[in-house]
Design an enzyme around this catalytic site. Structure first.
Site, PDB file in Angstrom:
ATOM      1  N   HIS A   1      46.686  31.109 -11.587  1.00 22.64           N
ATOM      2  CA  HIS A   1      47.753  30.276 -11.007  1.00 22.64           C
ATOM      3  C   HIS A   1      49.079  31.026 -10.869  1.00 22.64           C
ATOM      4  O   HIS A   1      49.934  30.637 -10.096  1.00 22.64           O
ATOM      5  CB  HIS A   1      47.917  28.966 -11.777  1.00 22.64           C
ATOM      6  CG  HIS A   1      48.648  29.082 -13.078  1.00 22.64           C
ATOM      7  ND1 HIS A   1      48.080  29.534 -14.227  1.00 22.64           N
ATOM      8  CD2 HIS A   1      49.927  28.795 -13.411  1.00 22.64           C
ATOM      9  CE1 HIS A   1      48.969  29.520 -15.201  1.00 22.64           C
ATOM     10  NE2 HIS A   1      50.107  29.075 -14.736  1.00 22.64           N
TER      11      HIS A   1
ATOM     12  N   LYS B   1      52.481  31.255  -7.712  1.00 20.51           N
ATOM     13  CA  LYS B   1      53.911  30.996  -7.973  1.00 20.51           C
ATOM     14  C   LYS B   1      54.741  31.652  -6.872  1.00 20.51           C
ATOM     15  O   LYS B   1      54.601  32.848  -6.613  1.00 20.51           O
ATOM     16  CB  LYS B   1      54.323  31.557  -9.348  1.00 20.51           C
ATOM     17  CG  LYS B   1      53.754  30.757 -10.512  1.00 20.51           C
ATOM     18  CD  LYS B   1      54.361  31.236 -11.822  1.00 20.51           C
ATOM     19  CE  LYS B   1      53.664  30.613 -13.025  1.00 20.51           C
ATOM     20  NZ  LYS B   1      53.975  29.211 -13.243  1.00 20.51           N
TER      21      LYS B   1
ATOM     22  N   HIS C   1      47.560  37.036 -15.928  1.00 22.13           N
ATOM     23  CA  HIS C   1      48.910  36.836 -15.373  1.00 22.13           C
ATOM     24  C   HIS C   1      49.772  38.108 -15.476  1.00 22.13           C
ATOM     25  O   HIS C   1      50.426  38.516 -14.532  1.00 22.13           O
ATOM     26  CB  HIS C   1      49.657  35.716 -16.111  1.00 22.13           C
ATOM     27  CG  HIS C   1      48.886  34.429 -16.218  1.00 22.13           C
ATOM     28  ND1 HIS C   1      48.004  34.026 -15.263  1.00 22.13           N
ATOM     29  CD2 HIS C   1      48.895  33.452 -17.164  1.00 22.13           C
ATOM     30  CE1 HIS C   1      47.481  32.848 -15.619  1.00 22.13           C
ATOM     31  NE2 HIS C   1      48.000  32.479 -16.770  1.00 22.13           N
TER      32      HIS C   1
ATOM     33  N   GLU D   1      56.870  31.727 -24.084  1.00 21.12           N
ATOM     34  CA  GLU D   1      56.627  30.282 -24.038  1.00 21.12           C
ATOM     35  C   GLU D   1      57.200  29.605 -25.264  1.00 21.12           C
ATOM     36  O   GLU D   1      57.152  30.160 -26.370  1.00 21.12           O
ATOM     37  CB  GLU D   1      55.125  30.019 -23.980  1.00 21.12           C
ATOM     38  CG  GLU D   1      54.466  30.618 -22.757  1.00 21.12           C
ATOM     39  CD  GLU D   1      53.062  30.098 -22.571  1.00 21.12           C
ATOM     40  OE1 GLU D   1      52.923  28.984 -22.053  1.00 21.12           O
ATOM     41  OE2 GLU D   1      52.126  30.795 -22.981  1.00 21.12           O
TER      42      GLU D   1
HETATM   43  C1  BG6 Z   1      47.663  29.561 -18.844  1.00 22.27           C
HETATM   44  C2  BG6 Z   1      47.395  29.809 -20.310  1.00 22.27           C
HETATM   45  O1  BG6 Z   1      46.854  30.362 -18.051  1.00 22.27           O
HETATM   46  O2  BG6 Z   1      49.025  29.856 -18.569  1.00 22.27           O
HETATM   47  C3  BG6 Z   1      48.334  29.000 -21.191  1.00 22.27           C
HETATM   48  O3  BG6 Z   1      46.055  29.483 -20.605  1.00 22.27           O
HETATM   49  C4  BG6 Z   1      49.769  29.245 -20.778  1.00 22.27           C
HETATM   50  O4  BG6 Z   1      48.155  29.314 -22.556  1.00 22.27           O
HETATM   51  C5  BG6 Z   1      49.949  29.054 -19.277  1.00 22.27           C
HETATM   52  O5  BG6 Z   1      50.570  28.316 -21.495  1.00 22.27           O
HETATM   53  C6  BG6 Z   1      51.327  29.471 -18.849  1.00 22.27           C
HETATM   54  O6  BG6 Z   1      51.509  29.060 -17.527  1.00 22.27           O
HETATM   55  P1  BG6 Z   1      52.942  28.750 -16.996  1.00 22.27           P
HETATM   56  O7  BG6 Z   1      52.760  28.506 -15.539  1.00 22.27           O
HETATM   57  O8  BG6 Z   1      53.445  27.536 -17.735  1.00 22.27           O
HETATM   58  O9  BG6 Z   1      53.747  29.952 -17.304  1.00 22.27           O
END
Ligand code: BG6
Length: 453
Positions: free
Chosen positions: A179, A183, A241, A217
């Site tokens: 995902h 972004k 990511h 996070e």
């Molecule tokens: C996910 C992870 O892929 O990405 C999570 O499994 C993480 O642990 C999340 O919290 C973070 O995504 P974002 O978009 O909130 O940075």
């Protein structure tokens, strides 16, 4: 045998979800499909076939994801687009019945595997056994498959899954979702680099002194103890990511700006990654979380210094930092430019920094030196800022954008077979080094363990 599609040809798309009763489907997938449904372009095209192993009443199923949908104005209409089917992918009868149903409709189809990688091989094989991977040339329908992250659990499982996938599907049919690639500020990086002459010409070790990639996070592992014990920061976010961000910020400009060439360049730069020193951390209380071992060495924080074995990036350290339960949520990529030796000016100006802000703020800022009014030779740090909110309206969700890409057959924002395998090579090497190291314990809501920079 008669062509099963010779009778009914219905323009449209069947979206078939394995694992439709899982958390990911509720939180991300159905809200994205709902938004897609509200888009006139897709409204009448999409039909959702939600599969699950359990026998569930339709209403009960619909109520599972409804709380995650914000504006429910068209929800009743949307419900009309969803069929819930009990389907155990290990059962020949269930798969035959699914196949009969889908083949008789003769529509383009997208399979979505919203399941852990442990189930991938069985599901992919089952799809192959009943021939659902096939595309109907006569009616120009397509079949595509989307797979969630983490894709595999190490290099060898990933290679196995890839081999199986490629024995049934072509590379152009395979969409490995991450995902982060949906972004907007990440998608903007290539455009920013390649259309702005002022930056692309200085995108190298002559002008850049270091790069930082941060994925911080403020949330913890959120009841995902079993998952996190197997993944940690390394597999949860570094393997996908972070390595994606790293490749996008450092890759060479492809000869042609298309999906294939962009993904090839990303893979090339990933192959040059050399891991340096690291720090492994764990937040205080992690071992008291549900389904976490009392003696767990799992990292909830990881810092590492990486170099790229390339002429362009020689001696430019890339500092990567990611962790859970930290003080703030903050994802960004910072590019630091070398300082100009200075005698003529004084003041506190540090250096030019380009900050790609990914979240919670979306935008870019450039730090530059500006003269302090009233002072002759004194310079200070000034921020030149681009915020998405000042220029653009509401943005589509990451999942919605990636689903649209898949429907349109655009693969740039999905990891290729080569990229995913290179990412796992790096991750496996890293895992070996950190596995048995005791993590440094850090306080929740802090900045994490102390770092050497
Ligand atoms: C996910 C992870 O892929 O990405 C999570 O499994 C993480 O642990 C999340 O919290 C973070 O995504 P974002 O978009 O909130 O940075």
């Amino acid at each position: 045998m008669n062509n099963p599609c010779s009778k009914i040809v219905d323009e449209g798309l069947d979206f078939i979800i394995f694992g439709s009763t899982g958390d990911l489907s509720h939180r991300k997938l159905f809200p994205a499909l709902y938004n897609l449904y509200k888009d006139v372009k897709y409204k009448d095209k999409i039909n959702i076939i939600a599969l699950g192993r359990k026998e569930i009443e339709r209403d009960e199923f619909l109520s599972t994801f409804t709380p995650f949908i914000e504006n429910k104005d068209k929800i009743e209409e949307f419900f009309g687009k969803i069929i819930y089917k009990k389907c155990d992918f290990t059962s020949t009868d269930d798969m035959n019945s699914l196949s009969q149903y889908l083949l008789s409709r003769c529509r383009s189809r997208i399979f979505y595997l919203a399941v852990p990688p442990l189930s991938y091989e069985e599901i992919i094989s089952s799809i192959g056994k009943v021939g659902l991977q096939k595309e109907c040339i006569e009616h120009k329908t397509f079949t595509r498959i989307i797979l969630e992250k983490p894709f595999g659990y190490d290099l060898s499982s990933t290679k196995r899954i890839n081999r199986l996938l490629l024995s049934l599907f072509k590379e152009t049919q395979i969409f490995r979702i991450d995902h982060y690639l949906g972004k907007e500020p990440i998608q903007n990086i290539l455009a920013f680099r390649f259309v702005n002459n002022v930056f692309e010409n200085i995108w190298n070790n002559k002008f850049i002194s270091k790069i930082e990639i941060n994925l911080l996070e403020d949330i913890g592992i959120e009841k995902r103890g079993i998952f996190y014990e197997e993944t940690g920061v390394l597999i949860d976010v570094f393997q996908n990511h972070i390595l994606q961000m790293l490749s996008i910020i450092t890759m060479n400009k492809p000869k042609i700006m298309n999906d294939e060439h962009i993904r090839r360049e990303k893979n090339k730069i990933l192959q040059k990654v050399r891991l340096g020193e690291f720090i492994k951390g764990q937040y205080e209380g992690y071992t008291d979380e549900e389904n976490v071992s009392k003696t767990s060495l799992r990292e909830t924080f990881l810092f590492t210094k990486v170099f790229l074995k390339s002429k362009r990036w020689r001696n430019v350290p890339i500092y990567i930092k990611s962790g859970k339960d930290l003080k703030n949520k903050d994802t960004n990529i910072k590019v630091y430019f070398k300082k100009i030796p200075q005698e003529s000016f004084s003041g506190d100006f540090s250096q030019n920094i380009l900050d790609f802000m990914i979240q919670p703020e979306l935008g870019i800022y450039l730090n530059f030196g500006g003269k302090v009014p009233g002072e002759e030779n004194k310079v200070t740090n000034i921020k030149m800022e681009y915020l998405y909110t000042n220029y653009f309206g509401e943005l589509k969700s990451e999942y919605e954008k990636l689903l649209i890409d898949c429907i349109q057959g655009k693969q740039m924002n999905f990891a290729s077979t080569d990229e995913i395998e290179t990412a796992w090579q790096i991750t496996d090497r890293f895992e070996k080094r950190i596995k048995n190291i005791k993590p440094l314990i850090y306080k929740k809501h802090s900045l994490g363990p102390e770092l050497p920079i």
